[in-house]
Motif scaffolding. Structure first.
Motif, PDB file in Angstrom:
ATOM      1  N   THR A  30     -19.169  24.726  28.691  1.00 45.97           N
ATOM      2  CA  THR A  30     -17.856  24.812  28.060  1.00 45.97           C
ATOM      3  C   THR A  30     -16.769  24.962  28.980  1.00 45.97           C
ATOM      4  O   THR A  30     -16.674  25.582  30.179  1.00 45.97           O
ATOM      5  N   LEU A  32     -13.682  26.683  30.474  1.00 49.28           N
ATOM      6  CA  LEU A  32     -12.951  28.077  30.036  1.00 49.28           C
ATOM      7  C   LEU A  32     -11.497  27.920  30.716  1.00 49.28           C
ATOM      8  O   LEU A  32     -11.137  29.097  30.371  1.00 49.28           O
ATOM      9  N   THR A  33     -11.055  27.195  30.943  1.00 51.57           N
ATOM     10  CA  THR A  33      -9.621  27.112  31.600  1.00 51.57           C
ATOM     11  C   THR A  33      -8.537  27.145  30.582  1.00 51.57           C
ATOM     12  O   THR A  33      -8.926  26.897  29.361  1.00 51.57           O
ATOM     13  N   HIS A  34      -7.397  27.595  30.796  1.00 57.91           N
ATOM     14  CA  HIS A  34      -6.529  27.500  29.851  1.00 57.91           C
ATOM     15  C   HIS A  34      -5.806  25.962  29.766  1.00 57.91           C
ATOM     16  O   HIS A  34      -5.592  25.758  28.529  1.00 57.91           O
ATOM     17  N   ALA A  97      -9.623  21.610  28.122  1.00 58.54           N
ATOM     18  CA  ALA A  97      -9.741  23.188  28.094  1.00 58.54           C
ATOM     19  C   ALA A  97     -10.172  23.623  26.748  1.00 58.54           C
ATOM     20  O   ALA A  97      -9.539  23.070  25.477  1.00 58.54           O
ATOM     21  N   GLY A  98     -11.480  24.261  26.633  1.00 56.52           N
ATOM     22  CA  GLY A  98     -11.688  25.156  25.317  1.00 56.52           C
ATOM     23  C   GLY A  98     -12.728  24.405  24.797  1.00 56.52           C
ATOM     24  O   GLY A  98     -13.312  24.637  23.760  1.00 56.52           O
ATOM     25  N   SER A 216       2.885  26.268  36.392  1.00 56.97           N
ATOM     26  CA  SER A 216       2.171  27.415  36.701  1.00 56.97           C
ATOM     27  C   SER A 216       1.998  28.342  35.481  1.00 56.97           C
ATOM     28  O   SER A 216       1.044  29.249  35.221  1.00 56.97           O
ATOM     29  N   ARG A 217       2.537  27.842  34.200  1.00 48.10           N
ATOM     30  CA  ARG A 217       2.174  28.557  32.962  1.00 48.10           C
ATOM     31  C   ARG A 217       0.850  27.814  32.431  1.00 48.10           C
ATOM     32  O   ARG A 217       0.430  28.246  31.304  1.00 48.10           O
ATOM     33  N   ARG A 220      -2.842  27.045  36.286  1.00 46.10           N
ATOM     34  CA  ARG A 220      -3.393  28.017  36.920  1.00 46.10           C
ATOM     35  C   ARG A 220      -4.785  28.288  36.255  1.00 46.10           C
ATOM     36  O   ARG A 220      -4.828  28.244  34.938  1.00 46.10           O
ATOM     37  N   TRP A 221      -5.780  28.979  37.049  1.00 48.50           N
ATOM     38  CA  TRP A 221      -6.955  29.497  36.312  1.00 48.50           C
ATOM     39  C   TRP A 221      -7.314  30.744  37.310  1.00 48.50           C
ATOM     40  O   TRP A 221      -6.984  30.805  38.554  1.00 48.50           O
ATOM     41  N   LEU A 222      -7.990  31.422  36.608  1.00 44.93           N
ATOM     42  CA  LEU A 222      -9.041  32.559  37.322  1.00 44.93           C
ATOM     43  C   LEU A 222     -10.423  32.090  37.046  1.00 44.93           C
ATOM     44  O   LEU A 222     -10.776  31.518  36.142  1.00 44.93           O
ATOM     45  N   ASN A 223     -11.456  32.401  38.063  1.00 46.48           N
ATOM     46  CA  ASN A 223     -12.911  32.341  37.747  1.00 46.48           C
ATOM     47  C   ASN A 223     -13.306  33.261  36.879  1.00 46.48           C
ATOM     48  O   ASN A 223     -12.825  34.418  36.786  1.00 46.48           O
ATOM     49  N   PRO A 224     -14.365  32.818  36.088  1.00 46.36           N
ATOM     50  CA  PRO A 224     -14.996  31.540  36.100  1.00 46.36           C
ATOM     51  C   PRO A 224     -14.127  30.634  35.254  1.00 46.36           C
ATOM     52  O   PRO A 224     -13.411  30.829  34.432  1.00 46.36           O
TER      53      PRO A 224
ATOM     54  N   GLY B  76     -13.533  29.023  23.775  1.00 42.54           N
ATOM     55  CA  GLY B  76     -13.609  27.909  23.459  1.00 42.54           C
ATOM     56  C   GLY B  76     -13.259  27.791  21.919  1.00 42.54           C
ATOM     57  O   GLY B  76     -12.943  26.720  21.267  1.00 42.54           O
ATOM     58  N   PHE B 201      -7.514  28.981  21.457  1.00 40.18           N
ATOM     59  CA  PHE B 201      -8.617  29.179  21.563  1.00 40.18           C
ATOM     60  C   PHE B 201      -9.081  30.136  22.603  1.00 40.18           C
ATOM     61  O   PHE B 201      -8.270  29.959  23.722  1.00 40.18           O
ATOM     62  N   VAL B 202      -9.923  30.867  22.363  1.00 39.99           N
ATOM     63  CA  VAL B 202     -10.204  32.078  23.708  1.00 39.99           C
ATOM     64  C   VAL B 202     -10.865  31.340  24.671  1.00 39.99           C
ATOM     65  O   VAL B 202     -11.840  30.323  24.805  1.00 39.99           O
ATOM     66  N   HIS B 203     -10.014  31.866  25.931  1.00 44.13           N
ATOM     67  CA  HIS B 203     -10.605  31.147  27.173  1.00 44.13           C
ATOM     68  C   HIS B 203     -10.532  32.316  28.482  1.00 44.13           C
ATOM     69  O   HIS B 203     -10.058  33.441  27.943  1.00 44.13           O
ATOM     70  N   ILE B 204     -10.763  31.843  29.710  1.00 47.69           N
ATOM     71  CA  ILE B 204     -10.756  32.790  30.749  1.00 47.69           C
ATOM     72  C   ILE B 204      -9.268  32.806  30.864  1.00 47.69           C
ATOM     73  O   ILE B 204      -8.695  31.995  31.071  1.00 47.69           O
ATOM     74  N   HIS B 205      -8.686  34.129  31.089  1.00 46.43           N
ATOM     75  CA  HIS B 205      -7.144  34.214  31.265  1.00 46.43           C
ATOM     76  C   HIS B 205      -6.713  33.740  32.599  1.00 46.43           C
ATOM     77  O   HIS B 205      -7.364  33.968  33.696  1.00 46.43           O
ATOM     78  N   PRO B 206      -5.851  32.791  32.628  1.00 47.40           N
ATOM     79  CA  PRO B 206      -5.243  32.215  34.062  1.00 47.40           C
ATOM     80  C   PRO B 206      -4.726  33.149  34.952  1.00 47.40           C
ATOM     81  O   PRO B 206      -4.300  32.790  35.967  1.00 47.40           O
ATOM     82  N   ILE B 209       1.840  35.466  35.866  1.00 46.49           N
ATOM     83  CA  ILE B 209       2.822  34.859  37.041  1.00 46.49           C
ATOM     84  C   ILE B 209       3.492  36.003  37.882  1.00 46.49           C
ATOM     85  O   ILE B 209       3.331  36.041  39.137  1.00 46.49           O
ATOM     86  N   ASP B 227      -7.215  40.100  38.980  1.00 44.22           N
ATOM     87  CA  ASP B 227      -8.205  38.976  39.179  1.00 44.22           C
ATOM     88  C   ASP B 227      -9.375  39.403  38.620  1.00 44.22           C
ATOM     89  O   ASP B 227      -9.689  40.569  38.595  1.00 44.22           O
ATOM     90  N   ASN B 228     -10.371  38.489  38.253  1.00 46.78           N
ATOM     91  CA  ASN B 228     -11.839  38.933  37.846  1.00 46.78           C
ATOM     92  C   ASN B 228     -12.822  39.506  39.006  1.00 46.78           C
ATOM     93  O   ASN B 228     -12.798  38.938  40.180  1.00 46.78           O
TER      94      ASN B 228
END
Lengths: 233, 239
Positions: A30, A32-34, A97-98, A216-217, A220-224, B76, B201-206, B209, B227-228
């Protein structure tokens, strides 16, 4: 080489039956990014000594091709040429994404470790990576979260110019149609030429200029950045 | 200690009864056994949560018990309205009212950055399956974190498990960071709004800013970035 030697010595010792490790696994991935896409995935089962990439070491040319342009052909050939088994491009194209790709079946044979890679778009050389995860022998469902890595092979200038060939600067494309133009370029002062955890992208809010062609909106991503579920049958 | 003594007795009796039954079966057809209805056997779990962020207070957490196949959210997929209300405004009432829950408890108040809180949940052992936990990062548009269906079945008394969790984006509200859109102390703006104007959709927050990193109309500053992982969780079975 190692495998051949081991097999030979066991044969010589009169042990004709190697332990059976064959396992059918089912994999789902899956995004997981925005707002980033993954290029065609390479899912590979291989032996304990093989790696598609390793953090802290230089990327192979095959990895560089995947990370800069999404081309998994050379990595695939390297795995299958060494008795590994692969599934290439199970999502039949980009994984948005998603989005998820699921029920990817893989008969691992006697391969014990699993690796997964795909390029993250739009970036210069970011990729999602699972490096040599030992496949559990016990039947069950296992979840693994993947980080985004930087191949360390290309400056992260964040310019979208179609550059996806090996060594060509720039980003091949923003598949979401949400990239900008006329960015002046982000100055990347990193001297780390080894594979490392990606610092993330900067982006800006100016689609027609600014430093970056990324938003930037959106980008961007944060892991994972990816969720992998492996079901061992 | 006392409740433990009390609850051990019926189970011991049951074991004895079962042994008698097995022996009896071998001898003749008379398998009648006096059965007293078993007293409910309770299990108690404590869940300690720690806010690992710099400046993101977390809304009062909800800790919920449910069947192992229930999920409060799926990455997702679209967030439920209950998750949307929690993620945008910290309101967990709709989550508490979900049919799939066997029970739930709430935190006492905001879980401040660096702070920890311990919640306790006691369940009939027949209801012990999985737990979930959810809380909003209140200086955001719709970031949340928590535990999504963690199995506590089979945990022994005094067994403990510590994990860390990442921040999700409910995807239900655009991350504008703009004045009036964030309910936390950084803004004091709006919480839940039924409109869905993000990716849905639900995802990991970016991540956020902030006004200092190019988002000119953001009310957030550098301290609100995160950050995570954002949440530490320790689950212990105490009884």
């Amino acid at each position: 080489m190692k495998r051949t030697l081991v097999t030979a010595s066991l044969m010589a010792a009169g042990l004709f039956s190697l332990p059976t490790l064959a396992a059918d696994i089912e994999v789902s991935v899956t995004n997981l990014t925005h707002g980033n896409h993954f290029t065609p995935l390479l899912i590979a089962a291989h032996d304990a000594d093989s790696h598609l990439f390793q953090v802290g070491t230089e990327a192979s040319a095959a990895l560089q091709k995947m990370a800069e342009g999404g081309d998994i052909a050379d990595l695939d050939a390297a795995v299958t040429g060494n008795a590994g088994v692969t599934v290439t491009n199970p999502a039949m194209g980009l994984l948005a994404a998603g989005a998820s790709v699921s029920e990817v079946m893989l008969d691992t044979g006697d391969n014990t470790h699993l690796s997964i890679v795909a390029m993250v778009l739009p970036t210069n050389d970011a990729f999602i990576g699972l490096d040599g995860w030992e496949i559990p022998t016990e039947a069950g469902t296992y979840t693994v979260y993947l980080n985004a890595y930087d191949a360390g092979t290309e400056a992260n200038d964040e310019i979208i110019n179609g550059g996806g060939m090996l060594g060509a600067p720039g980003i091949p494309a923003a598949p979401g149609g949400d990239g900008g133009t006329n960015g002046t370029g982000v100055m990347d002062s990193s001297e780390n030429a080894n594979v490392h955890t990606h610092p993330g992208v900067l982006g800006d809010t100016d689609p027609a200029g600014g430093m970056s062609d990324l938003d930037s909106r959106v980008h961007r991503w944060l892991n994972p950045v990816a969720k992998v579920v492996v079901t061992v049958k | 200690m006392k409740p433990t003594d009390f609850t051990l007795k019926p189970s011991l009796l049951a074991m004895l009864a079962a042994a008698t039954l097995l022996t009896a079966c071998g001898d003749d057809d008379n398998d009648t056994v006096d059965e007293t209805p078993p007293a409910p056997v309770m299990q108690t779990f404590t869940v300690t949560v720690t806010n690992l962020t710099a400046n993101q207070p977390m809304s009062p957490v909800i800790l919920a018990a449910h069947a192992s196949d229930a999920m409060l959210w799926n990455a997702g997929e679209m967030a439920s309205k209950a998750i949307e209300k929690m993620a945008e405004g910290g309101d967990t009432a709709d989550i508490a009212a979900l049919d799939v829950l066997t029970s739930s408890v709430n935190g006492a108040g905001l879980l401040m950055p660096g702070a920890s809180e311990t919640l306790t949940i006691t369940l009939d052992e027949t209801d012990v399956a999985s737990i979930s936990l959810a809380t909003m990062l209140v200086n955001t548009n719709d970031a949340f974190t928590g535990v999504n269906s963690y199995s506590i079945a089979g945990m022994q008394v005094d067994a403990s498990s510590s994990m860390k969790f990442m921040a999700y984006d409910a995807g239900t509200e655009a991350n504008t960071e703009a004045k009036g859109t964030i309910p936390g102390p950084a803004d004091g703006g709006e919480g839940y709004n039924a409109a869905r104007d993000d990716v849905d959709f639900v995802h990991i927050h970016p991540g956020v800013i902030s006004m200092y990193d190019g988002l000119d109309d953001s009310v957030l500053d550098a301290s609100h970035r995160f950050d995570n992982p954002v949440l530490g969780v320790t689950i212990t079975r105490t009884e």
